[in-house]
Motif scaffolding. Structure first.
Motif, short mmCIF file in Angstrom:
data_model
loop_
_atom_site.label_atom_id
_atom_site.label_comp_id
_atom_site.label_asym_id
_atom_site.label_seq_id
_atom_site.Cartn_x
_atom_site.Cartn_y
_atom_site.Cartn_z
N GLY A 1 0.86 -1.17 0.00
CA GLY A 1 0.00 0.00 0.00
C GLY A 1 0.90 1.22 0.00
O GLY A 1 1.88 1.27 0.74
N ILE B 1 -3.96 6.93 -0.53
CA ILE B 1 -3.36 5.64 -0.18
C ILE B 1 -3.90 4.63 -1.18
O ILE B 1 -5.12 4.45 -1.29
CB ILE B 1 -3.72 5.20 1.25
N GLU C 1 -3.57 0.63 -2.81
CA GLU C 1 -3.10 -0.73 -2.56
C GLU C 1 -2.41 -1.29 -3.80
O GLU C 1 -3.03 -1.43 -4.86
CB GLU C 1 -4.28 -1.62 -2.16
N THR D 1 -6.56 -0.61 3.62
CA THR D 1 -6.46 0.66 2.90
C THR D 1 -7.78 1.41 2.94
O THR D 1 -7.82 2.64 3.06
CB THR D 1 -6.01 0.42 1.45
N ASN E 1 -8.29 5.07 4.41
CA ASN E 1 -8.85 6.14 3.58
C ASN E 1 -10.08 6.77 4.22
O ASN E 1 -10.35 7.96 4.01
CB ASN E 1 -9.17 5.62 2.18
#
Length: 297
Positions: A148, A161, A163, A202, A206
């Motif tokens: 990530g 962010i 992945e 992730t 987020n």
């Protein structure tokens, strides 16, 4: 002691990257030099002052973890265990750990991640003492597409962010150590499985980022972070620990020593554990720690 946090070690997964080594054993039980891999992730939580810890793994491996670690009293901690029905993503840990977490904040560490460095402890301690709702730790890597990836603005805040992106927006990978407030349980319950069929960490990160409550701490050159979930990573981590221990004469991730130095074990408890392991170098080291304490005391 960090009474506001409880810790989770996610020691699940099939260990497919290590087949055939892990065909019959959990990768977190494999040796990193002179200790099982899970000792190293447990040590990070203990060094952060967390002494209530939940270990999540597949039902077939839980018995082995219990045989190795027991209830944690020999280390001065309280260990609980939870079976993971199937590997369904890192964020699943918060759903499985809902009852354990209760009304506390939570620190999650992946059982195949290896961290080492004095700077790490200072950074983690400061993050725990802060009022941040969520803190993730970034690390500069040469192959960010395998992780990530955090895109940072000029002030060090996370802009995005992603992945395992095809084209990474930065060289900073998200490591397998996360600090969250109690909202993480509710957040984990609302996210949907990804195309991989997993609840992605992730997506949790987020959510906090979109709320403006996510902090990113970068682990610098003074910290080592290794993914020990591959043959190369396992070997590299073992060599790293061997080098440190041979040079300093001090053990990395000796859980009894950490518990003792944290004040969770009495001197007689430490000596009892040393006696049980008296035929090993590990036991001799515990005796050494106890004797040095007696001399100084």
């Amino acid at each position: 002691m960090s009474n506001s946090y409880r810790g989770i070690v996610l020691a699940g997964g099939s260990g497919s990257r290590l087949f055939p080594i892990t065909k019959s054993v959990s990768k977190q039980l494999l040796p990193i030099y002179d200790k099982p891999l899970i000792y190293y992730s447990l040590s990070v939580l203990m060094l952060a002052g967390i002494n209530e810890i939940l270990i999540i793994s597949s039902s077939e491996h839980l018995t082995s973890f219990k045989r190795l670690l027991g209830d944690g009293s020999k280390f001065g901690v309280k260990l609980s265990y939870k079976a993971q029905p199937s590997p369904a993503g890192i964020a699943q840990a918060f759903i499985l750990g809902d009852e354990f977490i209760g009304d506390k904040n939570v620190a999650l560490i992946l059982g195949d991640n290896f961290f080492y460095g004095q700077d790490l402890l200072n950074i983690v301690h400061n993050a725990i003492k802060s009022t941040a709702a969520a803190t993730i730790f970034g690390y500069h890597v040469k192959n960010p597409a395998d992780f990530g990836v955090i895109e940072l603005d000029d002030d060090g805040n996370a802009m995005s962010i992603e992945e395992k992106p095809v084209i990474p927006k930065s060289p900073y990978a998200v490591t397998g150590l996360y600090l969250y407030d109690n909202d993480v349980v509710a957040i984990a319950k609302t996210i949907l499985p990804s195309s991989r069929g997993e609840l992605e960490i992730t997506d949790v990160n987020n959510t906090y980022r979109e709320r403006g409550t996510l902090k990113v701490k970068i682990l610098g050159r003074g910290v080592a972070w290794l993914d020990a979930g591959t043959p190369d990573g396992l070997l590299e981590a073992g060599h790293f620990v061997q080098t440190i221990e041979k040079r300093q004469g001090l053990k990395v991730a000796c859980l009894e020593e950490i518990g003792f130095r944290n004040g969770w074990l009495l001197l007689e408890d430490l000596i009892t554990q040393a006696q049980k392991l008296s035929q090993t170098g590990y036991g001799e080291y515990l005796y050494k720690v106890a004797n040095e304490y007696k001399i100084r005391g």
